[in-house]
Design a protein around this motif. Structure first.
Motif, PDB file in Angstrom:
ATOM      1  N   LYS A  97      -3.321  -5.711  -1.820  1.00  0.00           N
ATOM      2  CA  LYS A  97      -4.534  -6.484  -2.043  1.00  0.00           C
ATOM      3  C   LYS A  97      -5.417  -5.760  -3.064  1.00  0.00           C
ATOM      4  O   LYS A  97      -5.589  -4.535  -2.982  1.00  0.00           O
ATOM      5  CB  LYS A  97      -5.298  -6.652  -0.731  1.00  0.00           C
ATOM      6  N   LEU A  98      -5.981  -6.514  -3.977  1.00  0.00           N
ATOM      7  CA  LEU A  98      -6.771  -5.908  -5.047  1.00  0.00           C
ATOM      8  C   LEU A  98      -7.899  -5.039  -4.500  1.00  0.00           C
ATOM      9  O   LEU A  98      -8.134  -3.924  -4.989  1.00  0.00           O
ATOM     10  CB  LEU A  98      -7.331  -7.003  -5.952  1.00  0.00           C
ATOM     11  N   GLU A  99      -8.595  -5.526  -3.483  1.00  0.00           N
ATOM     12  CA  GLU A  99      -9.744  -4.785  -2.957  1.00  0.00           C
ATOM     13  C   GLU A  99      -9.352  -3.449  -2.340  1.00  0.00           C
ATOM     14  O   GLU A  99     -10.197  -2.555  -2.182  1.00  0.00           O
ATOM     15  CB  GLU A  99     -10.507  -5.623  -1.937  1.00  0.00           C
ATOM     16  N   ASP A 100      -8.070  -3.270  -2.005  1.00  0.00           N
ATOM     17  CA  ASP A 100      -7.607  -2.016  -1.394  1.00  0.00           C
ATOM     18  C   ASP A 100      -7.206  -0.957  -2.423  1.00  0.00           C
ATOM     19  O   ASP A 100      -7.053   0.225  -2.056  1.00  0.00           O
ATOM     20  CB  ASP A 100      -6.398  -2.285  -0.488  1.00  0.00           C
ATOM     21  N   VAL A 101      -7.020  -1.359  -3.667  1.00  0.00           N
ATOM     22  CA  VAL A 101      -6.431  -0.434  -4.644  1.00  0.00           C
ATOM     23  C   VAL A 101      -7.268   0.826  -4.848  1.00  0.00           C
ATOM     24  O   VAL A 101      -6.712   1.940  -4.860  1.00  0.00           O
ATOM     25  CB  VAL A 101      -6.162  -1.154  -5.987  1.00  0.00           C
ATOM     26  N   PRO A 102      -8.602   0.753  -5.012  1.00  0.00           N
ATOM     27  CA  PRO A 102      -9.352   2.000  -5.171  1.00  0.00           C
ATOM     28  C   PRO A 102      -9.177   2.963  -4.001  1.00  0.00           C
ATOM     29  O   PRO A 102      -9.090   4.184  -4.198  1.00  0.00           O
ATOM     30  CB  PRO A 102     -10.814   1.512  -5.274  1.00  0.00           C
ATOM     31  N   GLU A 103      -9.098   2.427  -2.770  1.00  0.00           N
ATOM     32  CA  GLU A 103      -8.895   3.295  -1.616  1.00  0.00           C
ATOM     33  C   GLU A 103      -7.509   3.927  -1.622  1.00  0.00           C
ATOM     34  O   GLU A 103      -7.339   5.094  -1.250  1.00  0.00           O
ATOM     35  CB  GLU A 103      -9.105   2.504  -0.317  1.00  0.00           C
ATOM     36  N   ILE A 104      -6.516   3.147  -2.041  1.00  0.00           N
ATOM     37  CA  ILE A 104      -5.156   3.707  -2.144  1.00  0.00           C
ATOM     38  C   ILE A 104      -5.139   4.851  -3.149  1.00  0.00           C
ATOM     39  O   ILE A 104      -4.570   5.927  -2.887  1.00  0.00           O
ATOM     40  CB  ILE A 104      -4.155   2.612  -2.568  1.00  0.00           C
ATOM     41  N   LEU A 105      -5.762   4.634  -4.306  1.00  0.00           N
ATOM     42  CA  LEU A 105      -5.797   5.682  -5.328  1.00  0.00           C
ATOM     43  C   LEU A 105      -6.552   6.905  -4.836  1.00  0.00           C
ATOM     44  O   LEU A 105      -6.164   8.051  -5.139  1.00  0.00           O
ATOM     45  CB  LEU A 105      -6.429   5.137  -6.612  1.00  0.00           C
ATOM     46  N   GLN A 106      -7.614   6.680  -4.063  1.00  0.00           N
ATOM     47  CA  GLN A 106      -8.373   7.801  -3.507  1.00  0.00           C
ATOM     48  C   GLN A 106      -7.514   8.607  -2.541  1.00  0.00           C
ATOM     49  O   GLN A 106      -7.531   9.843  -2.553  1.00  0.00           O
ATOM     50  CB  GLN A 106      -9.607   7.269  -2.774  1.00  0.00           C
ATOM     51  N   GLU A 107      -6.733   7.917  -1.722  1.00  0.00           N
ATOM     52  CA  GLU A 107      -5.862   8.611  -0.775  1.00  0.00           C
ATOM     53  C   GLU A 107      -4.729   9.325  -1.494  1.00  0.00           C
ATOM     54  O   GLU A 107      -4.338  10.435  -1.125  1.00  0.00           O
ATOM     55  CB  GLU A 107      -5.331   7.624   0.262  1.00  0.00           C
ATOM     56  N   LEU A 108      -4.186   8.711  -2.522  1.00  0.00           N
ATOM     57  CA  LEU A 108      -3.139   9.366  -3.302  1.00  0.00           C
ATOM     58  C   LEU A 108      -3.636  10.667  -3.920  1.00  0.00           C
ATOM     59  O   LEU A 108      -2.899  11.659  -3.996  1.00  0.00           O
ATOM     60  CB  LEU A 108      -2.650   8.435  -4.410  1.00  0.00           C
TER      61      LEU A 108
END
Length: 567
Positions: A97-108
């Protein structure tokens, strides 16, 4: 393996903040999709048929156990419980989901990972030999040089908007396991007559719409000039590569148009202006990076273990796995183990969150906390003690990761195809599954021997079909999905582009087509001759004649009638 320094951390931190704001503006409607497109591509985010796909960079295929666990976490929390290993040694998630991408990148970022430059017209993830550092035939370990190229190419302001995407591969072994001949730049590590380390430089290779084998423009380049010479190549391409037609924008088109000699002359002229500049590598810089790739704490082990030797001869299933999935190591008493992501019934390259966690645990227990991704879409535990192989085999078998098919027919390369990709003309995964089910007999596969079957859902050739011994390409025919077949392709030291055998086939015909190709091989082969050897010796004609001799549709109907009669 390499660890981020302060500059890596700062670059990733700033990019996440920047993209978080871009996503916010897209969700609020401040940015249109057309405006957002180049921004998301710079962060590895694609819009596919059903959802966004996020491609995460795995530099030269090397992962830590912590990074693998992060993949498992992302698969569970943000995707549908699995990820897909790609032919660029990356991983991608197809239900984001687009809205989740910044959080995914932060966790990565917490495990020193990102998605930068996994898309867009820039220098993509640099790939290498999955056995780098442990291969028995290695000449020079390419990983420090791959890392220096990664650092140089990351956010390089001059090459952020090239005419088209740009791919490097680097190999340091006698056998080319990095497919250097079909990359925009392929680097092979060599030694000159004085024993000094350098590179053989190939340019203009690639697959896609116009498959071309790269041309050597320098037989020996001193390692100190790796970055300045690459810069010269990219400057010539950036200046003269076509931008009016994306299908003719790759460097291979420019090299072909100019000719390798003229292209090389222009590169040498550009290089003469910068070769001794600040981009020249020093011994100190090489040593700084190379320290991250020192050998782990190997034990002094005997070359032969009696119990292991006995198991090799008494357990056929274990023996089959050893023959196909276990590779020779440079250190006595150790082996490199390939975990197969090609179990029948599972899309090639897919791996579940549970399997990822399991692999991370294996990595810590058996392989010094490191694992590699191959461009054949499998995984490698590079440093396993021979005495641990039987226990390891039993564990991975229980998790569906021990199919003894590495290098065999069902070890297929397969892109996601029309099930996911909006660029695809046809589905790839169902074709792979149908072929795997038809030939799901390990004894038969061992009899056939080494054979590479690669499947792409469109002409972009993400499945590397051009260099498959058998290549399958999905094509559109009047709105229907059909499949074009080529044979005679190969990668490695004798790279070749396959030749199309004739008109395309319907999806339900493909297993029978493969069967007929194999029948010709079995009838025509000589002792110890592999499929590719037979094709090169007798040519395409005998295969074509037999495949098209009786209409495939008729043959399928006959089989169905026989099955009905049996019922």
């Amino acid at each position: 393996m390499y660890r981020y320094d302060q500059y890596d951390h700062q670059l990733v931190k700033e990019r996440i903040a920047q993209f978080r704001d871009q996503v916010r503006r897209r969700l609020s409607g401040e940015l249109t999709e057309a405006e957002f497109l180049p921004l998301r591509l710079q962060n590895g985010l694609y819009m596919q048929r059903h959802a966004y796909m996020l491609r995460i960079a795995v530099p030269y295929g090397l992962l830590s156990s912590a990074q693998v666990r992060m993949f498992a976490h992302i698969a569970r929390k943000y995707d549908r419980g699995y990820g897909h290993m790609t032919t660029r040694q990356n991983i991608q998630f197809n239900w984001i989901k687009l809205e989740d991408v910044p959080e995914i990148l932060q966790e990565l970022a917490t495990v020193e990972m990102h998605a930068n430059q996994t898309s867009g017209n820039c220098i993509r993830n640099i790939t290498s030999d999955e056995f780098a550092g442990v291969a028995a035939d290695e000449v020079i370990d390419p990983r420090p040089y791959a890392e220096m190229l990664r650092q140089w190419s990351t956010f390089h302001p001059e090459f952020a908007f090239l005419p088209r995407k740009f791919k490097f591969a680097i190999n340091g072994a006698e056998e080319d396991r990095a497919a250097t001949a079909v990359h925009d730049i392929g680097l092979t590590m060599v030694r000159n007559a004085a024993g000094e380390v350098g590179f053989k430089v190939m340019v203009g290779g690639g697959m896609g719409r116009t498959p071309i084998i790269g041309s050597v423009i320098r037989e020996y380049l001193p390692w100190q000039h790796a970055l300045t010479y690459m810069e010269a190549i990219l400057r010539v391409y950036n200046q003269y590569g076509r931008r009016d037609n994306k299908y003719k924008a790759r460097i291979k088109i420019l090299v072909k148009a100019l000719g390798p000699e003229e292209f090389g002359r222009q590169v040498e002229a550009e290089w003469a202006e910068i070769k001794d500049g600040p981009g020249t590598l020093t011994v100190e810089e090489l040593q700084r990076v190379a320290q991250y790739f020192n050998d782990p704490a190997y034990e002094a082990l005997p070359a032969v273990d009696a119990q292991f030797e006995q198991l090799k001869t008494t357990d056929k299933a274990f023996s089959n796995w050893l023959k196909r999935n276990v590779k020779t190591h440079k250190r006595s008493g150790y082996a490199a183990v390939v975990l197969s992501l090609k179990k029948t019934g599972v899309p090639p390259g897919d791996i579940t969150a549970e399997q990822l966690d399991f692999v991370a645990d294996l990595t810590d227990k058996y392989s010094f906390g490191e694992i590699r991704v191959t461009h054949e879409q499998n995984l490698v535990l590079a440093d396993v003690k021979q005495t641990d192989l039987f226990t390891l085999w039993q564990a991975v078998k229980a998790q569906g990761l021990a199919t003894p098919n590495i290098g065999l027919l069902t070890d297929m390369i397969c892109c996601p195809g029309g099930d996911f990709c909006s660029l695809a003309n046809a589905k790839s995964i169902p074709i792979a599954e149908a072929i795997a089910e038809k030939f799901d007999n390990i004894d038969f596969q061992h009899d056939i021997g080494d054979i590479e079957l690669n499947i792409s859902g469109c002409i972009n050739a993400c499945g590397h079909h051009h260099v498959g011994n058998i290549g399958i390409l999905g094509v559109d025919k009047d709105g229907s999905e059909w499949y074009q077949v080529s044979i005679g392709g190969a990668q490695g030291n004798s790279t070749s582009i396959g030749k199309i055998i004739g008109p395309s086939f319907a999806a339900d015909q493909m297993p029978t087509v493969i069967e007929r190709l194999l029948n010709v091989y079995v009838q025509q082969r000589t002792d110890e001759e592999l499929f590719i050897d037979t094709v090169q010796r007798i040519g395409v004609a005998p295969f074509k004649e037999y495949v098209y001799a009786t209409p495939i549709a008729t043959a399928l109907n006959e089989v169905k009638s026989e099955e009905a009669a049996c019922v």
